[in-house]
Scaffold this active site. Sequence first.
Site, PDB file in Angstrom:
ATOM      1  N   CYS A 182      -5.627  -3.168   6.577  1.00  9.38           N
ATOM      2  CA  CYS A 182      -4.514  -3.896   5.977  1.00  9.38           C
ATOM      3  C   CYS A 182      -4.987  -4.816   4.857  1.00  9.38           C
ATOM      4  O   CYS A 182      -6.170  -5.132   4.741  1.00  9.38           O
ATOM      5  CB  CYS A 182      -3.717  -4.672   7.023  1.00  9.38           C
ATOM      6  N   CYS A 183      -4.024  -5.223   4.025  1.00 12.95           N
ATOM      7  CA  CYS A 183      -4.268  -6.116   2.894  1.00 12.95           C
ATOM      8  C   CYS A 183      -5.202  -5.424   1.896  1.00 12.95           C
ATOM      9  O   CYS A 183      -4.916  -4.330   1.441  1.00 12.95           O
ATOM     10  CB  CYS A 183      -4.832  -7.437   3.399  1.00 12.95           C
ATOM     11  N   ILE A 184      -6.348  -6.014   1.566  1.00 15.89           N
ATOM     12  CA  ILE A 184      -7.280  -5.428   0.602  1.00 15.89           C
ATOM     13  C   ILE A 184      -8.240  -4.434   1.255  1.00 15.89           C
ATOM     14  O   ILE A 184      -8.885  -3.639   0.562  1.00 15.89           O
ATOM     15  CB  ILE A 184      -8.080  -6.552  -0.118  1.00 15.89           C
TER      16      ILE A 184
END
Length: 262
Positions: A173-175
């Site tokens: 998730c995210c980066i």
Amino acid sequence: MSAPPLPWVSAMLLLRHCGSLFTPRTIAALNRGFYSADMSKRVAVVLAGCGVYDGSEIHEASAVLVHLSRGGASVNMFAPNIDQMHVINHLKGEPSQESRNVLVESARLARGNIQDLSKLSVKDHDAIIFPGGFGAAKNLCTWAVQGKDCTVNPEVQAALQAFHTEGKPIGLCCISPVLAAKVFPGCEVTVGIENSEKYPNTTGTAAAINQLRCTHVSKSVSDSHVDEKNKLVTTCAFMCDAPIHEVFDGIGSMVEDVLKLA
């Protein structure tokens, strides 16, 4: 007029009047319906420090653990035993002249119950998940300073490749989906919706992902994307300027899909 029977009472009455229909095999099947098939899943969670600017994003890591707990999975946490790229004073948003260890800092999030990533065994786990935060792009790889030309920490790369080779799902998730883009050319991931003010860093990151011969799929913060071929599940989390509950829901979607694939 009497109240209708409670659901469990109705079930008992049904069993009494139709007992011959409920063989041991049928009852076992019913039990599998009531109790999640995910209850026995063993999931490795890989952390990158403690704190959004130089480690794992705390809300994302916590959301992953909450949803795994809700899904009945057992969890083991890991982190590489290396120095952080640098340390950020989170109050001032400035670099601090000190050194910190990724494993030691990750232990804060894990309440001390964490292991060196070098000890991770793919055979002991059904899936692996990487929360986001700048630590994923600074400590697990060098994306924060080198972008698509980054290198991935050897232990992180080995873990990703081991789960992929065994056909076991990987959640990011995210980066952190950039880890998959770097290690698995041709894969599909999401880091949010391109060309949207709510996703200020998505467009540039998506372009770099596409340059790695991968496919970026635009998905909202509350959604996850499943690359069925590679068993990768990704969600953008705080790549979106969204309320925390929307980030929480998107991570929940990612965790749910990971457990379904496990």
